[in-house]
Design an enzyme around this catalytic site. Structure first.
Site, PDB file in Angstrom:
ATOM      1  N   ASP A  32      19.669   1.064  31.256  1.00 49.70           N
ATOM      2  CA  ASP A  32      18.823   1.143  30.065  1.00 49.70           C
ATOM      3  C   ASP A  32      19.038   2.486  29.361  1.00 49.70           C
ATOM      4  O   ASP A  32      18.766   3.552  29.928  1.00 49.70           O
ATOM      5  CB  ASP A  32      17.352   0.989  30.479  1.00 49.70           C
ATOM      6  N   HIS A  76      18.705  -2.477  28.240  1.00 49.23           N
ATOM      7  CA  HIS A  76      17.350  -2.567  27.692  1.00 49.23           C
ATOM      8  C   HIS A  76      17.101  -3.991  27.195  1.00 49.23           C
ATOM      9  O   HIS A  76      17.103  -4.287  25.989  1.00 49.23           O
ATOM     10  CB  HIS A  76      17.163  -1.560  26.563  1.00 49.23           C
ATOM     11  N   SER A  90       9.187  -3.197  27.319  1.00 48.80           N
ATOM     12  CA  SER A  90       9.406  -1.939  26.606  1.00 48.80           C
ATOM     13  C   SER A  90       8.062  -1.333  26.168  1.00 48.80           C
ATOM     14  O   SER A  90       7.213  -1.043  27.003  1.00 48.80           O
ATOM     15  CB  SER A  90      10.341  -2.180  25.416  1.00 48.80           C
TER      16      SER A  90
END
Length: 299
Positions: free
Chosen positions: A208, A273, A154
């Site tokens: 995501d 995610h 991320s």
């Protein structure tokens, strides 16, 4: 001669003999530290070539220690001499969370992150300097740059990308998981020819909803325009009705990947995610292959 006097003479003679022996040993011994510098040198050089370094950069609001179990997925013999570092980001106010203070490598203006989201260029470049300092420390300690890998998830993935792009030497690789390009195309002018040789692995989930797939999808074209080679892993989301439309969706994913001229490796169903075990095992194999190539080149 009294017994006491004979004892004193004997003691003096023993002390003199010990002094002569110590002096002889000092004359025969090499200068202090010389043996340590000369004898193990070939062995030390060989050991240094086999050492490696993995730097893992966490996501927004996370911490380094919380990510340390990741190293348990890397049990192959090639990682026996690998040093792992899991640093924690400094606590900073984050715009997308209404200024709340949390661990953050740089500011994030909005979430979900898209390909057109505004970026904190100055904050990213400052964070890159800190990452480069960590890499430089390991290089100074004798680890070859081509045995150094920067990985991140991320926000940490975005910082990974920025750090390997702007490092002046060729590194072993950079692995981006659910990341994005954290600055504009003008930064490509600062990328050195050596940095362009650093291999990059990019994984992103279609499901995501924090860092949108389009943000990750914009990465490989950016890299190729900057002169990099990139492996792009599509992490496919298995929809409820996939059994009806599955083949069509699968072909479309392949077409998207081919359009960006990136290598489509495998689809992992149901990933949003987050990072999966399959991705980590794939990362292990990817790093192993690059380590082997580096060692074969040295030999």
């Amino acid at each position: 001669m009294s017994s006491r006097l004979r004892f004193l003479f004997s003691l003096a003679a023993a002390i003199a003999a010990a002094s002569l022996l110590a002096a002889a040993l000092r004359r025969r011994a090499p200068p202090s530290g010389l043996a340590a510098r000369l004898v193990p040198a070939p062995m030390a050089a060989a050991a240094a070539r086999n050492r490696s370094f993995v730097l893992w950069l966490h996501g927004l609001g996370d911490s380094g220690p919380a990510n340390e179990p990741i190293r348990n997925f890397f049990s192959a013999p090639e990682f026996r001499l690998t040093k792992w570092v899991f640093p924690s980001a400094p606590n900073s106010p984050v715009s997308c969370n209404h200024g709340a203070v949390m661990p953050s490598w740089f500011d994030i203006h909005e979430l979900p992150m898209s390909s057109g989201s505004p970026q904190d260029d100055s904050g990213v470049l400052k964070a890159v300097e800190n990452v480069h300092a960590m890499i430089d420390k390991e290089v100074a300690d004798g680890i070859p740059p081509e045995n150094i890998f920067v990985c991140g998830f991320s926000q940490g993935g975005a910082l990974t990308l920025a750090s390997v792009l702007l490092y002046p030497k060729t590194l072993g690789g950079g692995a981006v998981f659910s990341g994005w390009v954290p600055f504009g195309s003008s930064v490509t002018e600062r990328i050195s020819p050596e940095a362009r040789k650093t291999p990059i692995l990019w994984s992103h989930g279609i499901a995501d909803n924090v860092v949108l797939f389009e943000a990750g999808q914009a990465g490989p074209p950016f890299l190729q325009n900057a002169g990099f080679s990139c492996e792009f892993k599509v992490i496919m989301y298995l929809l409820f009705f996939l059994h009806i439309r599955g083949p069509l969706i699968y072909r479309l994913v392949l077409i998207v990947s081919s359009y960006h001229l990136c290598l489509f490796n495998q689809a992992y169903p149901g990933l949003g995610h987050s990072i999966s075990k399959e991705e980590l095992y794939s990362l292990e194999s990817w790093i192993k292959n690059h380590l082997k190539a580096s060692q074969e080149k040295e030999n």
